[in-house]
Design an enzyme around this catalytic site. Structure first.
Site, PDB file in Angstrom:
ATOM      1  CE  LYS A   1      -4.023   2.182   2.234  1.00  0.00           C
ATOM      2  NZ  LYS A   1      -3.552   3.280   1.948  1.00  0.00           N
TER       3      LYS A   1
ATOM      4  NE  ARG B   1      -9.540   8.986  -2.724  1.00  0.00           N
ATOM      5  CZ  ARG B   1      -9.255   7.992  -1.925  1.00  0.00           C
ATOM      6  NH1 ARG B   1      -7.857   7.583  -1.729  1.00  0.00           N
ATOM      7  NH2 ARG B   1      -9.992   7.435  -1.232  1.00  0.00           N
TER       8      ARG B   1
ATOM      9  CD  GLU C   1      -1.547   6.006  -3.776  1.00  0.00           C
ATOM     10  OE1 GLU C   1      -2.583   5.664  -4.440  1.00  0.00           O
ATOM     11  OE2 GLU C   1      -1.370   6.484  -2.753  1.00  0.00           O
TER      12      GLU C   1
ATOM     13  CG  PHE D   1      -2.848  -0.429  -7.829  1.00  0.00           C
ATOM     14  CD1 PHE D   1      -4.077  -0.243  -7.946  1.00  0.00           C
ATOM     15  CD2 PHE D   1      -2.077   0.485  -7.206  1.00  0.00           C
ATOM     16  CE1 PHE D   1      -4.847   0.973  -7.769  1.00  0.00           C
ATOM     17  CE2 PHE D   1      -2.702   1.736  -6.798  1.00  0.00           C
ATOM     18  CZ  PHE D   1      -4.026   1.808  -6.975  1.00  0.00           C
TER      19      PHE D   1
HETATM   20  P1  AMP Z   1      -7.205   4.931   1.929  1.00  0.00           P
HETATM   21  O1  AMP Z   1      -6.989   6.317   1.194  1.00  0.00           O
HETATM   22  O2  AMP Z   1      -6.703   5.047   3.369  1.00  0.00           O
HETATM   23  O3  AMP Z   1      -8.907   4.655   1.865  1.00  0.00           O
HETATM   24  O4  AMP Z   1      -6.637   3.697   1.144  1.00  0.00           O
HETATM   25  C1  AMP Z   1      -7.130   3.491  -0.092  1.00  0.00           C
HETATM   26  C2  AMP Z   1      -6.040   4.199  -1.261  1.00  0.00           C
HETATM   27  O5  AMP Z   1      -4.749   3.391  -0.967  1.00  0.00           O
HETATM   28  C3  AMP Z   1      -6.285   3.838  -2.545  1.00  0.00           C
HETATM   29  O6  AMP Z   1      -7.370   4.854  -2.783  1.00  0.00           O
HETATM   30  C4  AMP Z   1      -4.772   4.198  -3.199  1.00  0.00           C
HETATM   31  O7  AMP Z   1      -4.690   5.684  -3.377  1.00  0.00           O
HETATM   32  C5  AMP Z   1      -3.886   3.762  -2.099  1.00  0.00           C
HETATM   33  N1  AMP Z   1      -3.358   2.703  -2.582  1.00  0.00           N
HETATM   34  C6  AMP Z   1      -1.793   2.478  -2.223  1.00  0.00           C
HETATM   35  N2  AMP Z   1      -1.326   1.319  -2.811  1.00  0.00           N
HETATM   36  C7  AMP Z   1      -2.488   0.691  -3.449  1.00  0.00           C
HETATM   37  C8  AMP Z   1      -2.513  -0.430  -4.161  1.00  0.00           C
HETATM   38  N3  AMP Z   1      -1.718  -1.403  -4.353  1.00  0.00           N
HETATM   39  N4  AMP Z   1      -3.712  -0.818  -4.554  1.00  0.00           N
HETATM   40  C9  AMP Z   1      -4.947   0.051  -4.296  1.00  0.00           C
HETATM   41  N5  AMP Z   1      -4.832   1.201  -3.727  1.00  0.00           N
HETATM   42  C10 AMP Z   1      -3.738   1.412  -3.103  1.00  0.00           C
END
Ligand code: AMP
Length: 560
Positions: free
Chosen positions: A258, A278, A307, A346
């Site tokens: 992540k 986004r 990302e 990804f």
């Molecule tokens: P959050 O923003 O905490 O809801 O976490 C989801 C976000 O993690 C996604 O919207 C992406 O921007 C980010 N992200 C980072 N690495 C990945 C990955 N390998 N697959 C999908 N999302 C990712």
């Protein structure tokens, strides 16, 4: 006053009728009644009106994929109304502050003026849309004057009730509680099509207005809709969860790092590409390095999901560096030398004319590896939790935020925050909440806002869950004041109401039930973490998901 645009003389829906529909909806508490009422209107609209009505009733002017913006702030609204009513900007501002609602205040002001003047022109729905398009199209040095002129013309021809909804539409917040889900259901009902088909088409087209039109004209086509390059789709989202639960439920899963950066969607056809953030803003001009790297890495027409991360000497740098680059409009080159951004891709949604969102992740992954020579994220397939844990530990050692655990046979579901993608990261629990108000500070914080009122979303409404004041340094406090000072829409004593446009990430120790806030919940020990500049208010935590967190806590599971 002469009309700035060519308002049509059509016999279609008058804007006044639209205002009456909104008024009825505003007084309708039940979701089913609401759907019924919207569904009853749709069949009577012509092809031009249908998409406009569908978007307007959700408080949106343009399709969600569109990067067009009205660019009407409170000040422009005050000025336009003041001109029409023959008063000062301050009077309008005060009226709005007193009522706490721009729509009602404008309605009241126009009612006073109505006694002394006659309308010059009837407003109709599509005519209003065309004028709003002119407002959005105004660019350059004279844009504010042009926007103001059109807004004056619209309010000059609006009856008081029309003014209520016109004002709210211009601020892109209708406040009648009709969310996307309700309108989707209404479209299905009105044209007797399966709601899942409507949802599916909506995910690909990202414009419920166009979907409504298709549902009426050619319902069979709803299942065949494709994603169009340069019309960004919403990003698929992740839920917090655990490695154990995910492996137990699915057997084999895909684990990815992540990355702590900023999400982007890359569209390319031939030699032309665009990059969307986004929030689906076009950020291509700020990210020439990402654009070039991806253009060089593929010979195909693609839509990629990834990302953008900042790196220095091979190690990831904090998120703040990335976001600075996304916002950058000037001196992009100078900034590029300081912060190197690289893409981590990804997912793939479109390849050489074909929409891939319904294909399983495993298949999309193959397509991605075939289409892109570089910048594809590593993906590990594991069947046991211990192997996934090891990758998680590696991820943290490498400086990443944690891991994503994805279901291999899952489709790409735009805009859905589901369990098909689960995020696992250490540390405190955080929530992304909409900032809807603030309170003036005291002592050291006098002259700035000292605390902020936070809200979750529920069917288009924003419901408070508490205030946050801790975790904000003096420097950040000054930044926040600058960010919010022009977003004040009403004042009352020490409190102000803010245009809901900003999302905070907030840490907390526990979700509690509470009669003190509209959501029915409150946060224990809320702590400011950061502004989520990459998130819009409609991506804030939902009431349902907050309730789920509360439930999980009671079951003693925690969320990680
Ligand atoms: P959050 O923003 O905490 O809801 O976490 C989801 C976000 O993690 C996604 O919207 C992406 O921007 C980010 N992200 C980072 N690495 C990945 C990955 N390998 N697959 C999908 N999302 C990712």
């Amino acid at each position: 006053m002469t009309p700035p645009g060519n308002t049509s003389e059509s016999m279609g829906m008058q804007f006044l009728e639209f205002a009456h529909v909104c008024e009825r909806l505003e007084g309708t508490p039940g979701r089913l009644d609401m759907i019924e009422q919207v569904a009853a209107v749709l069949p009577g609209l012509d092809d031009e009106e249908l998409p406009v009505f569908v978007r307007f009733v959700m408080g949106r002017v343009f399709p969600d994929w569109s990067t067009k913006k009205l660019g009407v702030g409170p000040n422009l609204l005050y000025d336009a109304v003041a001109y029409v009513v023959g008063t000062k900007r301050e009077t309008v501002r005060e009226a709005i502050n007193t009522t706490g609602d721009a729509g009602l205040a404008v309605e009241g002001l126009l009612a006073r003026k109505e006694q002394t003047s006659f309308f010059t022109e009837e407003l109709d729905l599509t005519g209003v849309y065309r004028e709003l398009e002119r407002i959005a199209a105004a660019e350059g040095q004279r844009s504010q004057r042009e926007k103001l002129r059109v807004a004056q013309w619209l309010f000059g021809n609006a009856r008081p009730l029309e003014g209520r909804y016109l004002a709210r539409l211009m601020l892109e917040e209708l406040r009648i509680g009709v969310g996307e889900g309700n309108v989707r259901d209404a479209v299905a009902k009105a044209f007797e099509v399966d709601v899942r088909l409507v949802e599916h088409a909506h995910q690909a087209m990202n414009d419920l207005g166009a979907v409504a039109l298709l549902a009426r004209r050619d319902p069979d086509a709803l299942s065949r809709v494709t994603i169009e390059p340069f019309r960004p789709v919403k990003m698929m989202l992740a839920q917090a969860g655990t490695i154990d639960a995910q492996v137990e439920e699915h057997g084999e899963v895909a684990v990815e790092y992540k990355y702590d950066g900023s999400r982007f969607q890359f569209h390319k056809v031939g030699g032309v590409c665009r990059i969307y953030s986004r929030r689906l803003e076009d950020v291509t001009e700020s990210l020439p390095d990402i654009a070039n790297l991806l253009l060089e890495a593929t010979d195909h027409d693609v839509i990629l999901d990834g990302e953008a991360v900042a790196v220095q000497d091979g190690r990831p740098m904090p998120f703040q560096y990335v976001i600075r680059r996304f916002r950058r409009k000037h001196e992009v080159d100078a900034m590029m030398e300081k912060i190197e951004l690289v893409p981590r891709v990804f997912d793939i949604l479109y390849l050489d004319g074909e929409t891939l969102m319904d294909r399983p992740l495993a298949e999309r992954r193959k397509a991605l590896e075939g289409a892109l020579r570089e910048h594809v994220t590593p993906q590990f397939r594991v069947t046991d939790a211990a192997a996934a844990e090891a990758i998680y530990t590696d991820a943290l050692d490498l400086g990443h935020e944690g891991v994503m655990v994805k279901v291999l046979d899952s489709p790409y579901t735009p805009g859905v925050r589901g369990r098909l993608w689960v995020k696992v990261k250490p540390g405190v629990e955080t929530l992304d909440l909409a900032v809807v108000g603030a309170e003036w500070g005291e002592g050291r914080r006098a002259g700035t806002f000292g605390s902020f009122l936070l809200a979750v979303q529920d069917q288009g409404r924003l419901l408070p869950v508490g205030k946050v004041a801790t975790g904000i340094t003096d420097e950040v406090l000054a930044d926040l004041y600058a960010l919010f000072k022009d977003r004040v829409i009403a004042r009352s004593g020490k409190e102000v109401t803010l245009e809901p446009e900003v999302v905070f990430e907030v840490g907390y120790s526990e979700v509690q039930t509470s009669p003190n806030y509209g959501s029915g919940y409150a946060l224990r020990f809320p702590r400011f973490v950061r502004v989520r500049e990459d998130k819009s208010v409609d991506e804030a935590e939902t009431l349902d998901s907050l309730a789920e967190r509360y439930g999980r806590q009671r079951n003693g599971q925690g969320s990680f």
